[in-house]
Design a protein around this motif. Structure first.
Motif, PDB file in Angstrom:
ATOM      1  N   MET A   1      19.674  78.254  84.146  1.00 52.93           N
ATOM      2  CA  MET A   1      19.941  77.923  82.748  1.00 52.93           C
ATOM      3  C   MET A   1      20.966  76.793  82.653  1.00 52.93           C
ATOM      4  O   MET A   1      22.025  76.873  83.247  1.00 52.93           O
ATOM      5  N   ASP A   2      20.621  75.767  81.879  1.00 49.50           N
ATOM      6  CA  ASP A   2      21.505  74.613  81.686  1.00 49.50           C
ATOM      7  C   ASP A   2      21.940  74.577  80.226  1.00 49.50           C
ATOM      8  O   ASP A   2      21.281  73.995  79.377  1.00 49.50           O
ATOM      9  N   GLU A   3      23.062  75.215  79.921  1.00 54.29           N
ATOM     10  CA  GLU A   3      23.514  75.284  78.530  1.00 54.29           C
ATOM     11  C   GLU A   3      24.013  73.943  78.001  1.00 54.29           C
ATOM     12  O   GLU A   3      24.146  73.770  76.796  1.00 54.29           O
TER      13      GLU A   3
END
Length: 56
Positions: free
Chosen positions: A45-47
């Motif tokens: 996940m790349d917030e």
């Protein structure tokens, strides 16, 4: 220059683990540090919407 995958992985491990060292104790686990890419490498996940895997 970081040409080999083991070299890249080693440098990335050093950066991620720097926040958990006794000297700093900023977080308990590398992925808990808000501005670290460690969470990206753990979960994918790349917030922030700007990370890419070093092998890509």
């Amino acid at each position: 220059m970081l040409e080999t995958t083991p070299t890249k992985a080693g440098k990335l491990d050093y950066i991620h683990n720097n926040r958990v060292q006794y000297k700093w104790q900023l977080v308990r686990y590398p992925e808990d540090y808000k501005y670290s890419s460690a969470r990206f490498y753990e979960t994918g996940m790349d917030e922030f919407g700007l990370l890419t895997h070093y092998d890509d």
